[in-house]
Every structure is written in C-alpha cells, then in structure tokens.
Design an enzyme around this catalytic site. Structure first.
Site, PDB file in Angstrom:
ATOM      1  N   LYS A  12     -34.860 -14.244  -1.252  1.00 13.34           N
ATOM      2  CA  LYS A  12     -34.175 -15.363  -1.886  1.00 13.34           C
ATOM      3  C   LYS A  12     -33.044 -15.811  -0.962  1.00 13.34           C
ATOM      4  O   LYS A  12     -32.155 -15.021  -0.620  1.00 13.34           O
ATOM      5  CB  LYS A  12     -33.612 -14.959  -3.250  1.00 13.34           C
ATOM      6  CG  LYS A  12     -32.969 -16.105  -4.010  1.00 13.34           C
ATOM      7  CD  LYS A  12     -33.984 -17.176  -4.388  1.00 13.34           C
ATOM      8  CE  LYS A  12     -34.604 -16.916  -5.734  1.00 13.34           C
ATOM      9  NZ  LYS A  12     -35.532 -17.979  -6.178  1.00 13.34           N
ATOM     10  N   THR A  57     -38.356 -12.961  -5.950  1.00 13.91           N
ATOM     11  CA  THR A  57     -37.126 -13.470  -5.340  1.00 13.91           C
ATOM     12  C   THR A  57     -36.110 -13.823  -6.421  1.00 13.91           C
ATOM     13  O   THR A  57     -34.901 -13.731  -6.197  1.00 13.91           O
ATOM     14  CB  THR A  57     -37.403 -14.694  -4.451  1.00 13.91           C
ATOM     15  OG1 THR A  57     -37.845 -15.783  -5.255  1.00 13.91           O
ATOM     16  CG2 THR A  57     -38.438 -14.364  -3.395  1.00 13.91           C
ATOM     17  N   ARG A 182      -7.778 -29.869  32.347  1.00 13.14           N
ATOM     18  CA  ARG A 182      -8.608 -30.521  31.340  1.00 13.14           C
ATOM     19  C   ARG A 182      -8.343 -29.907  29.979  1.00 13.14           C
ATOM     20  O   ARG A 182      -7.784 -28.811  29.862  1.00 13.14           O
ATOM     21  CB  ARG A 182     -10.091 -30.380  31.678  1.00 13.14           C
ATOM     22  CG  ARG A 182     -10.607 -28.940  31.613  1.00 13.14           C
ATOM     23  CD  ARG A 182     -12.118 -28.864  31.699  1.00 13.14           C
ATOM     24  NE  ARG A 182     -12.587 -27.472  31.625  1.00 13.14           N
ATOM     25  CZ  ARG A 182     -13.870 -27.120  31.491  1.00 13.14           C
ATOM     26  NH1 ARG A 182     -14.806 -28.051  31.427  1.00 13.14           N
ATOM     27  NH2 ARG A 182     -14.217 -25.838  31.432  1.00 13.14           N
ATOM     28  N   GLN A 233     -17.592 -20.087  30.382  1.00 12.92           N
ATOM     29  CA  GLN A 233     -18.237 -18.780  30.494  1.00 12.92           C
ATOM     30  C   GLN A 233     -17.194 -17.675  30.699  1.00 12.92           C
ATOM     31  O   GLN A 233     -17.288 -16.595  30.111  1.00 12.92           O
ATOM     32  CB  GLN A 233     -19.238 -18.767  31.652  1.00 12.92           C
ATOM     33  CG  GLN A 233     -20.499 -19.558  31.393  1.00 12.92           C
ATOM     34  CD  GLN A 233     -20.412 -21.003  31.847  1.00 12.92           C
ATOM     35  OE1 GLN A 233     -19.318 -21.578  31.895  1.00 12.92           O
ATOM     36  NE2 GLN A 233     -21.549 -21.595  32.186  1.00 12.92           N
ATOM     37  N   HIS A 261     -16.476 -31.716  24.544  1.00 14.22           N
ATOM     38  CA  HIS A 261     -15.935 -32.451  25.682  1.00 14.22           C
ATOM     39  C   HIS A 261     -14.876 -33.471  25.260  1.00 14.22           C
ATOM     40  O   HIS A 261     -15.034 -34.192  24.269  1.00 14.22           O
ATOM     41  CB  HIS A 261     -17.064 -33.190  26.408  1.00 14.22           C
ATOM     42  CG  HIS A 261     -18.119 -32.287  26.952  1.00 14.22           C
ATOM     43  ND1 HIS A 261     -17.877 -31.347  27.920  1.00 14.22           N
ATOM     44  CD2 HIS A 261     -19.446 -32.179  26.649  1.00 14.22           C
ATOM     45  CE1 HIS A 261     -18.998 -30.706  28.209  1.00 14.22           C
ATOM     46  NE2 HIS A 261     -19.961 -31.185  27.440  1.00 14.22           N
TER      47      HIS A 261
END
Length: 306
Positions: A12, A57, A182, A233, A261
C-alpha cells in the site's frame, strides 16, 4: 524456453497518517506518509490467482493507522521498524517487508499578546513548515536481517559567493564562461545508511534516530556553508564526509544535488553595470550531480537502497 516469475513485491503506497497528541490545551502533531511493500511466498497468487498468502494492501493501510493509535509515532525509523517486523513476524508466508516513510513538519503559530486571543492561549494552531521532508526506508527479513536508511529531500540551500567553476573541458560546443565568483544553489536529497548492528537494535547506535537526523542534517548544512567550492561535486563529497565524521553509526551517504543555475543578467543595454548583483534563476535544464561517500569498513549494502 521456460518462463518463470521474477522478483516481486506488493503493498500500500502513500498512506497519510496524522497523529495528534494532546497534553491539556497543548497539542503535538506528527504528519507522515507511509508506504509498505511485502514479498515472500507469492508464486501462487501470480500464477493461479490463489490469494491464500496475500495480506491485503487495505490491511497494511489499517495497520499503519492502528499502530499510530496503539504505539504513537515518535521517530519515523522506529515506527517503520515496528510495522516491518509486524508484517513479517505475524505472517509465515511474508518473508520480507520494506517500509518507507516521509515526515512533513509543522511549526506552532506563536501566541500573540493582547485581549483578543480567543482560543489562542491553547497551543493547537500550526502552520506547515517550509523545511525539508524527512525520509526513511526500512527493510526487515524473516531471518531478522534489518537495514535502516534515513534521509531528507527538498533541502534548498544557496551560497551567494564562495563558489568557482573553471578548468573544465572546452570543445566546439562549449559556450559556458569560466567564473571565479558565482552563486551556488541546490536542492539536496540525501540518504544515509546505518550500520547493520545499529539498525537491528532499533536505535541509531550513539543516540536516538532523532538525534542522528538532527546532527546529520546540521553536518550537511555546515559543510555546504564552510566549503569554498570549485565544483558542486567537491561540495557533495565534503557534505558526505562531514556527516560520516559527525555520526559514527552512519556508514554511507548518497546524495542527488541539482545545480540550480543562477545566470548573471546582462544590463549593459540599459547602461548599467552588473557586479554579481542581479541574476536570472533558471529552473531547467539543470546539471544533476549524484554520488555516494562511504567509510572503508562499510558493511555490504544488501537490499538497503532498494
């Protein structure tokens, strides 16, 4: 050529449970979304339609509601373990249970000062929090094998400086300009795997699952804020490393981090400079960074991530 039944499970999905605890006029709420999936001796139901080994379920849904009343809902990992063990231990034909829970946070609406409070002197008013969603996935086997993966999603973070991106491959299709300053923004989805001995005990090793979650979350935030990033990363790895150092019962962290971005807007047509002040926040397409960080003694993951 023979045709055979492959791996299968049923359950479920997304049973919404809201549990209210009343302490006089002060109320506490727990808002969760429970999904269960069971597997085991299920060949007959698939091959012949024999339902003798099927726990409906709808029964799984009702069990979540009944257990919320009977046992309450504290840490979601403990509630998931309670359900998983019940499904397997109470039904011989069910050999494995997977229970996934999401938790949604609510903040109490502060009591205002003044004569027109009405019922506001009783603490029972809440506003849905803008925080992340807390998650967990629990697996429990007929032989007692247990795994617990905790985590979060929708944790949106942003550094307005302290991020660079340059030195990457440039070919005939590259238009992105290198930058030494940035905005770095992302929406963190992170899951962390508890060591097997801690999972089977129903605790998180050096403390409750609640404390483990709070400190792992803070480690993610601290690492994001403290890291001068040369790439998303690099930031991902540092966030995972910080969690593993903070909580020894955690042996692996997996993360998915979209790069939200922010592009500098060209204001020259309007006769204006733009010294990293005005940006366009793009929602798509976006870079998607995924990875795992783990200890060198991490036990085999088994089915933990499934």
């Amino acid at each position: 050529m023979a045709i055979v039944l492959g791996p299968n499970r049923y359950g479920k999905a997304e049973t919404r449970v809201v549990r209210v605890v009343r302490e006089g006029g002060t109320h506490h709420i727990k808002d969760i979304n429970v999904s269960s999936a069971l597997s085991g001796d299920m060949e007959a139901v698939h091959l012949t339609g024999d339902n003798a080994n099927v726990l409906p379920t709808d029964t799984q849904k009702n069990t979540a509601y009944a257990f919320a009343k009977k046992y309450g809902v504290d840490e979601i990992e403990d509630f998931a373990l309670l359900l998983a063990r019940h499904f397997v231990d109470s039904q011989p034909a069910i050999h494995h249970a997977r229970v996934e829970i999401e938790e949604y946070f609510w903040d109490r609406i502060p009591v205002a000062e003044g004569p027109d409070l009405g019922l506001r002197d009783e603490q029972h008013s809440f506003v849905r929090s803008g925080r992340e969603v807390r998650t967990c996935v629990v697996h429990y086997d007929q032989d007692g094998g247990t795994s617990v993966v905790s985590g979060l999603k929708d944790l949106v973070v942003l550094n307005s400086t302290g991020s660079e991106f340059h030195g990457y491959i440039e070919d005939e299709y590259t238009t992105l300009k290198p930058t030494s300053d940035r905005i770095l923004a992302t929406e963190v989805s992170a899951q962390w795997r508890h060591r097997g001995d801690d999972s089977s005990s129903g605790r998180s090793g050096t403390g409750s699952f609640g404390r483990s979650y709070t400190e792992a979350r803070q480690a993610l935030l601290d690492a994001f804020a403290d890291t001068h990033s040369l790439s998303l990363q690099q930031t991902l790895y540092e966030m995972g490393r910080r969690v593993l150092n903070a909580r020894k019962e955690i042996c692996e962290v997996r993360m998915a981090m979209p790069n939200k971005h922010h592009f500098l807007v060209d204001l020259e047509p309007f006769g204006m400079d733009n010294d990293n002040e005005v940006f366009f926040a793009a929602d798509r397409p976006y870079g998607l960074i995924e990875g795992s960080v783990l200890t060198d003694d991490a036990p085999d993951a088994g089915y933990a991530w499934n």
